[in-house]
Design a protein around this motif. Structure first.
Motif, mmCIF file in Angstrom:
data_model
loop_
_atom_site.group_PDB
_atom_site.id
_atom_site.type_symbol
_atom_site.label_atom_id
_atom_site.label_comp_id
_atom_site.label_asym_id
_atom_site.label_seq_id
_atom_site.Cartn_x
_atom_site.Cartn_y
_atom_site.Cartn_z
ATOM 1 N N LYS A 113 0.812 -1.207 0.000
ATOM 2 C CA LYS A 113 0.000 0.000 0.000
ATOM 3 C C LYS A 113 0.849 1.263 0.000
ATOM 4 N N SER A 114 1.988 1.221 0.720
ATOM 5 C CA SER A 114 2.857 2.397 0.752
ATOM 6 C C SER A 114 4.221 2.015 1.304
ATOM 7 N N LEU A 115 5.182 2.898 1.067
ATOM 8 C CA LEU A 115 6.525 2.769 1.615
ATOM 9 C C LEU A 115 6.787 4.019 2.437
ATOM 10 N N GLN A 116 7.325 3.834 3.614
ATOM 11 C CA GLN A 116 7.558 4.974 4.490
ATOM 12 C C GLN A 116 9.030 5.033 4.868
ATOM 13 N N GLY A 117 9.526 6.247 5.084
ATOM 14 C CA GLY A 117 10.951 6.392 5.365
ATOM 15 C C GLY A 117 11.261 7.537 6.306
ATOM 16 N N GLU A 118 12.559 7.690 6.534
ATOM 17 C CA GLU A 118 13.073 8.797 7.339
ATOM 18 C C GLU A 118 14.228 9.428 6.588
ATOM 19 N N ASN A 119 14.203 10.771 6.505
ATOM 20 C CA ASN A 119 15.263 11.510 5.806
ATOM 21 C C ASN A 119 15.464 11.001 4.376
ATOM 22 N N GLY A 120 14.341 10.626 3.735
ATOM 23 C CA GLY A 120 14.399 10.217 2.342
ATOM 24 C C GLY A 120 14.818 8.784 2.102
ATOM 25 N N VAL A 121 14.987 8.004 3.182
ATOM 26 C CA VAL A 121 15.430 6.613 3.060
ATOM 27 C C VAL A 121 14.324 5.697 3.549
ATOM 28 N N VAL A 122 14.028 4.642 2.797
ATOM 29 C CA VAL A 122 12.947 3.736 3.157
ATOM 30 C C VAL A 122 13.250 3.026 4.481
ATOM 31 N N LYS A 143 10.159 1.369 6.160
ATOM 32 C CA LYS A 143 9.009 0.544 6.494
ATOM 33 C C LYS A 143 8.144 0.325 5.261
ATOM 34 N N LEU A 144 7.554 -0.860 5.175
ATOM 35 C CA LEU A 144 6.604 -1.170 4.112
ATOM 36 C C LEU A 144 5.247 -1.447 4.739
ATOM 37 N N VAL A 145 4.217 -0.822 4.200
ATOM 38 C CA VAL A 145 2.854 -1.029 4.665
ATOM 39 C C VAL A 145 2.125 -1.878 3.626
ATOM 40 N N ALA A 146 1.612 -3.019 4.056
ATOM 41 C CA ALA A 146 0.970 -3.968 3.153
ATOM 42 C C ALA A 146 -0.381 -4.395 3.687
ATOM 43 N N ALA A 147 -1.105 -5.154 2.870
ATOM 44 C CA ALA A 147 -2.409 -5.681 3.288
ATOM 45 C C ALA A 147 -2.652 -7.002 2.584
ATOM 46 N N ARG A 148 -3.471 -7.823 3.186
ATOM 47 C CA ARG A 148 -3.880 -9.081 2.581
ATOM 48 C C ARG A 148 -4.953 -8.821 1.519
ATOM 49 N N PHE A 198 -0.833 -4.461 7.573
ATOM 50 C CA PHE A 198 0.275 -4.708 8.494
ATOM 51 C C PHE A 198 1.521 -3.978 7.997
ATOM 52 N N GLU A 199 2.518 -3.856 8.876
ATOM 53 C CA GLU A 199 3.753 -3.158 8.552
ATOM 54 C C GLU A 199 4.948 -4.090 8.736
ATOM 55 N N MET A 200 6.009 -3.807 7.973
ATOM 56 C CA MET A 200 7.247 -4.564 8.106
ATOM 57 C C MET A 200 8.446 -3.643 7.979
ATOM 58 N N LYS A 201 9.525 -3.968 8.694
ATOM 59 C CA LYS A 201 10.774 -3.247 8.509
ATOM 60 C C LYS A 201 11.263 -3.450 7.084
#
Length: 487
Positions: free
Chosen positions: A362-371, A373-378, A400-403
């Motif tokens: 669903k989305s990728l999240q980061g800090e200071n422009g670096v990935v 976390k990945l947000v996913a769903a079933r 759910f989320e994953m590193k």
């Protein structure tokens, strides 16, 4: 057909692998081929089935029962001749082909197919060791010149066939080394590049000229440092031009955070590592060491990313697939002798990987422009009542989320590079591939032919070899009025 009762007496014997702990320490091939006695016993299992479905299951129509029988009788050189009669590069297919021939084997009805791929591997490796694989220069020259654009398996097969027919063949490749995706798309632990190098040496001795670091198209689209040739200049200089480039436009992931650092296409990641193994000094190579790696895409390219990440020393590797998990084994009465959909676990998966199915990003999240976390769903796949098609829908409350320190996009390829097709001015089909049929492989542009992934879309190496060989026959007939090359 081997030993008449061999399929009753002997069990299938698979090639052995070096242990994961050992093979993860290097980039070498780790599959141990069958020895002569093991190959003979495996070939003895080829039964007198009456209709060799394996021949049609194989895209190049290898004459499998014949070379199985020859291996059983220990007539290795004759077996090599039969193998080469349909396949220019059995050392490639004997290593990386998924073996649709084995899925079509009559014994596969009992889940005990003949180890066709392992026998092919043994034949060609023995041929190289014994010095039986030698250049086959033509006995006469035709005076005709052919340009082949792209040096992957389709281009190499086409070039070799045309050179042996007596034509002067020049192969153009935009990369700095010859081999296309064989060279830079497949990790060395599956295909060591010495396998390509010795074929190139053979082809050079047969008269093929190779021009790496040469881009065919508009100079404005070429990368820095490349020699550029226009399609019009090739048409002026050569009597025929064959387009055999790959399907190189990767499928992207249009989600928030896609532009974060640490999110890359799989081929960019694999290419860097192959160049490093080849001895190139790279600055800023993407490495998985100590990172939580997520591979999006469940195919062979994704599996190659898993194996590469493990060799880098990744902290963890997870592979997501959008489709549901396939069954452990297929329904044989429903699928045989066709290629079945079933769960396949590669050697890379065995080295360490968590796999999950029916997952959408669903989305990728980061800090200071670096990935980070990945947000996913079933998801679940349901049939649309109006169209009858299966459609995906998100399972409510399943997010759910994953590193994620490194995200690799391995979701396949959608088409060839369109700017190259624009430069040639060829017609395209609905998927953006070059429009050409398998009767003559001719494009809408005079003197220009197309074969392999550029024509049929993303596919297997063995299909590329088939198309390259068939296209060579069409080009030969176009130049000479007839052709003795096999189809």
């Amino acid at each position: 057909m081997g030993k008449i009762t061999g399929f009753l007496e002997f069990q299938r014997l698979n090639e052995a692998y070096a242990a994961p702990a050992a093979r993860l320490k290097n980039w070498r091939e780790f599959v141990l081929r069958l020895d002569d006695d093991q190959s003979r016993q495996q070939a003895a299992r080829c039964m007198d089935c009456g209709i060799p479905f394996c021949n049609n299951g194989c895209p190049v129509n290898n004459i499998i029962p014949d070379w199985n029988d020859l291996v059983y009788r220990q007539q290795w050189r004759k077996a090599l001749d039969v193998l080469h009669s349909t396949n220019n590069f059995p050392e490639f297919t004997g290593r990386i082909c998924p073996a649709p021939c084995e899925a079509a084997c009559t014994l596969n009805i009992n889940n005990d197919a003949v180890g066709i791929k392992s026998i092919e591997h043994a034949i060609i490796d023995k041929g190289w060791e014994e010095g039986w694989v030698a250049p086959q220069p033509p006995s006469r020259k035709t005076g005709k010149k052919v340009a082949v654009v792209g040096s992957g398996p389709a281009g190499l097969a086409c070039a070799q066939q045309l050179a042996r027919a007596g034509h002067a063949v020049t192969v153009f490749e935009k990369s700095d080394r010859i081999g296309g995706l064989l060279r830079y798309g497949i990790p060395d632990f599956k295909l060591e590049k010495s396998q390509i190098d010795r074929r190139i040496s053979q082809m050079e001795a047969e008269g093929v000229e190779f021009c790496p670091s040469t881009y065919i198209g508009d100079a404005a689209d070429a990368a820095d440092g490349l020699t550029t040739r226009t399609p019009s200049s090739l048409k002026e200089e050569f009597d025929a031009v064959v387009m055999t480039g790959g399907s190189e436009t990767p499928r992207d992931l249009p989600v928030p955070g896609r532009d974060l650092q640490g999110v890359y296409f799989a081929m960019d990641f694999l290419r860097q590592q192959n160049k490093a193994v080849a001895g190139d000094r790279l600055t800023g190579q993407t490495l998985a060491k100590g990172k939580h790696v997520i591979v999006i895409g469940g195919g062979d390219t994704g599996s190659d990313c898993v194996g590469t990440s493990n060799r880098h020393g990744a902290a963890s590797v997870t592979q997501f697939e959008l489709l549901p998990q396939p069954p452990e084994s297929e329904n044989k009465p429903m699928t045989w002798p066709y290629w079945p959909v079933k769960l396949r676990t590669s050697s890379s998966h065995e080295e360490g990987c968590d796999r999950d199915w029916a997952v959408t990003t669903k989305s990728l999240q980061g800090e200071n422009g670096v990935v980070k976390k990945l947000v996913a769903a079933r998801v679940e796949w349901v049939k649309d009542e109006a169209t009858g098609q299966m459609k995906m829908q998100e399972v409510e409350g399943s997010e759910f989320e994953m590193k994620a320190d490194l995200v690799l996009l391995a979701m396949g390829f959608v088409s060839p590079v369109q700017k190259v097709l624009d430069a040639f001015g060829v017609d395209r089909d609905g998927r953006g591939n070059v429009r050409a049929n398998t009767d003559d492989y001719r494009t809408s542009v005079d003197k220009v032919f197309a074969a392999g992934d550029m024509r049929r879309g993303q596919s297997l190496v063995v299909w590329a070899i088939r198309e390259g060989r068939q296209c060579a026959r069409s080009v030969d007939a176009f130049l000479m009025g007839d052709s003795d090359l096999p189809r």
